[in-house]
Design an enzyme around this catalytic site. Structure first.
Site, PDB file in Angstrom:
ATOM      1  N   ASP A   1      91.948  19.078   7.502  1.00 54.07           N
ATOM      2  CA  ASP A   1      92.326  20.135   8.446  1.00 54.07           C
ATOM      3  C   ASP A   1      92.207  19.618   9.877  1.00 54.07           C
ATOM      4  OD1 ASP A   1      93.167  22.681   9.069  1.00 54.07           O
ATOM      5  OD2 ASP A   1      91.190  23.607   8.896  1.00 54.07           O
TER       6      ASP A   1
HETATM    7  N1  LIG Z   1      79.949  24.627  17.311  1.00 51.03           N
HETATM    8  C1  LIG Z   1      80.848  25.222  18.092  1.00 51.03           C
HETATM    9  N2  LIG Z   1      80.642  25.339  19.428  1.00 51.03           N
HETATM   10  C2  LIG Z   1      81.559  25.931  20.232  1.00 51.03           C
HETATM   11  N3  LIG Z   1      82.720  26.447  19.786  1.00 51.03           N
HETATM   12  C3  LIG Z   1      82.991  26.362  18.472  1.00 51.03           C
HETATM   13  C4  LIG Z   1      82.072  25.755  17.552  1.00 51.03           C
HETATM   14  N4  LIG Z   1      82.610  25.801  16.309  1.00 51.03           N
HETATM   15  C5  LIG Z   1      83.789  26.411  16.446  1.00 51.03           C
HETATM   16  N5  LIG Z   1      84.036  26.760  17.720  1.00 51.03           N
HETATM   17  C6  LIG Z   1      85.237  27.435  18.249  1.00 51.03           C
HETATM   18  O1  LIG Z   1      85.712  28.339  17.256  1.00 51.03           O
HETATM   19  C7  LIG Z   1      87.038  27.972  16.827  1.00 51.03           C
HETATM   20  C8  LIG Z   1      87.190  28.250  15.326  1.00 51.03           C
HETATM   21  O2  LIG Z   1      86.213  27.481  14.610  1.00 51.03           O
HETATM   22  P1  LIG Z   1      86.479  26.987  13.125  1.00 51.03           P
HETATM   23  O3  LIG Z   1      87.793  26.243  13.107  1.00 51.03           O
HETATM   24  O4  LIG Z   1      85.284  26.269  12.615  1.00 51.03           O
HETATM   25  O5  LIG Z   1      86.646  28.383  12.382  1.00 51.03           O
HETATM   26  P2  LIG Z   1      87.399  28.690  11.011  1.00 51.03           P
HETATM   27  O6  LIG Z   1      87.136  30.114  10.693  1.00 51.03           O
HETATM   28  O7  LIG Z   1      87.011  27.683   9.979  1.00 51.03           O
HETATM   29  O8  LIG Z   1      88.873  28.445  11.419  1.00 51.03           O
HETATM   30  P3  LIG Z   1      90.121  28.267  10.451  1.00 51.03           P
HETATM   31  O9  LIG Z   1      89.995  29.291   9.387  1.00 51.03           O
HETATM   32  O10 LIG Z   1      91.287  28.495  11.395  1.00 51.03           O
HETATM   33  O11 LIG Z   1      90.039  26.848   9.952  1.00 51.03           O
HETATM   34  C9  LIG Z   1      87.165  26.494  17.206  1.00 51.03           C
HETATM   35  O12 LIG Z   1      88.509  26.144  17.436  1.00 51.03           O
HETATM   36  C10 LIG Z   1      86.347  26.430  18.504  1.00 51.03           C
HETATM   37  O13 LIG Z   1      87.131  26.876  19.598  1.00 51.03           O
END
Ligand SMILES: Nc1ncnc2c1ncn2[C@@H]1O[C@H](COP(=O)(O)OP(=O)(O)OP(=O)(O)O)[C@@H](O)[C@H]1O
Length: 290
Positions: free
Chosen positions: A139
């Site tokens: 991803d």
């Molecule tokens: N550790 C962190 N510190 C700061 N911001 C973060 C962190 N982790 C994630 N984010 C923010 O949150 C957003 C979404 O995080 P992440 O991709 O892990 O979520 P997700 O629910 O798995 O997303 P998806 O389902 O789209 O893959 C990231 O693009 C970033 O902007």
């Protein structure tokens, strides 16, 4: 880190703001009683397998690789919210400068080539160890690359791979058919779709090539003749090696680490290029980072 921040009483931590939103949940900013700021990733309990896998992977690389985001708690936490909504959460270090996608947005959709080269080098450092241990991120996109400050070796920022919810573990199952890069099909390597469906480290290398095109402000869906005419010869040579159609002939992270594109020495992003999430701007939240 103190032991009190490692074993959290998760339900009592105040939520100070929202750091991001994904397809399966959201990331919030929380603070421990001893003033440590952390990112809390929450999703519905039906996605707990993905979150548990993500936490396993973060722990596996915790002391091995500095270009993979670090966990700040050992376990997944389960909570039941009002109206019986069941959620689960993991905790990790906060990226004080958000994601690579945020940096691109701040820069107007296009980063200088030497900055892209520097970012590519740091991403390759993370991928090299990930792939060496048999993992595939699956991803790899700008929103899943987080930006941290660093003051070592005169560098200004460090990039770390994040969001391992779709990752493939060694000997683990492939991500579900159709789950990869929904809405961003250009990022998906050709061998990862269709009846053969081969998921290997080469899938991440294809995505890295697409990411480089995007960071340089070119059209990610563009054909080779367009890309070769639009990108610099060095950038095009790098992208070409990432986007070899036959996955077995695609360059590896280890090989690409020595490519001249990833070794441009003056591409450290200046401070004013680094984004800061709204909830972390000066004066709003006080605390220490992990
Ligand atoms: N550790 C962190 N510190 C700061 N911001 C973060 C962190 N982790 C994630 N984010 C923010 O949150 C957003 C979404 O995080 P992440 O991709 O892990 O979520 P997700 O629910 O798995 O997303 P998806 O389902 O789209 O893959 C990231 O693009 C970033 O902007």
């Amino acid at each position: 880190m103190s032991s009190s921040s490692w074993m959290l009483d998760a339900t009592t931590l105040p939520k100070l703001g929202c750091l991001g939103q994904g397809h399966h949940g959201y990331i919030s900013l929380v603070k421990t009683p001893d003033g440590l700021l952390m990112a809390k990733k929450t999703s519905y309990r039906k996605y707990s397998d993905d979150l548990e896998k993500e936490l396993r992977i973060l722990h596996h690389f915790n002391s091995i690789n500095f270009n993979i985001v670090r966990p700040t708690s050992p376990i997944i936490y389960y909570e039941t919210m009002p109206v019986n909504v069941k959620i689960c959460s993991i905790y990790m270090e906060i990226a004080p400068h958000g994601s690579l996608e945020d940096m691109m947005t701040k820069a107007g959709g296009r980063l200088p080539e030497n900055v892209v080269g520097y970012c590519t080098l740091l991403i390759l450092e993370g991928l090299k160890d990930l792939h060496k241990d048999g993992y595939v991120h699956c991803d790899l996109m700008p929103e899943n690359i987080l930006i941290f400050p660093t003051y070592t070796h005169g560098e200004l920022c460090e990039l770390k791979l994040a969001d391992f919810g779709l990752a493939k573990e060694p000997n683990g199952p492939n991500p579900l058919d159709g789950s990869l890069f929904q809405g961003n099909p250009e990022y998906l390597a050709p061998e990862a779709v269709g009846p053969r469906r081969i998921i290997s480290s080469a899938v991440d290398i294809w995505s890295l090539g697409v990411m480089v095109i995007e960071m340089l402000g070119a059209n990610v869906g563009g054909r080779n003749d367009y890309l070769s005419a639009t990108l610099s010869p060095m950038a095009w040579d790098f992208v070409r090696k990432c986007k070899v159609r036959d996955w077995e002939d695609r360059a590896t992270a280890e090989e690409l680490l020595s490519h001249p594109f990833a070794n441009q020495s003056i591409g450290i992003p200046p401070l004013e290029m680094l984004p800061v999430p709204h909830c972390l701007t000066d004066g709003v939240v006080q605390g220490r980072f992990f």
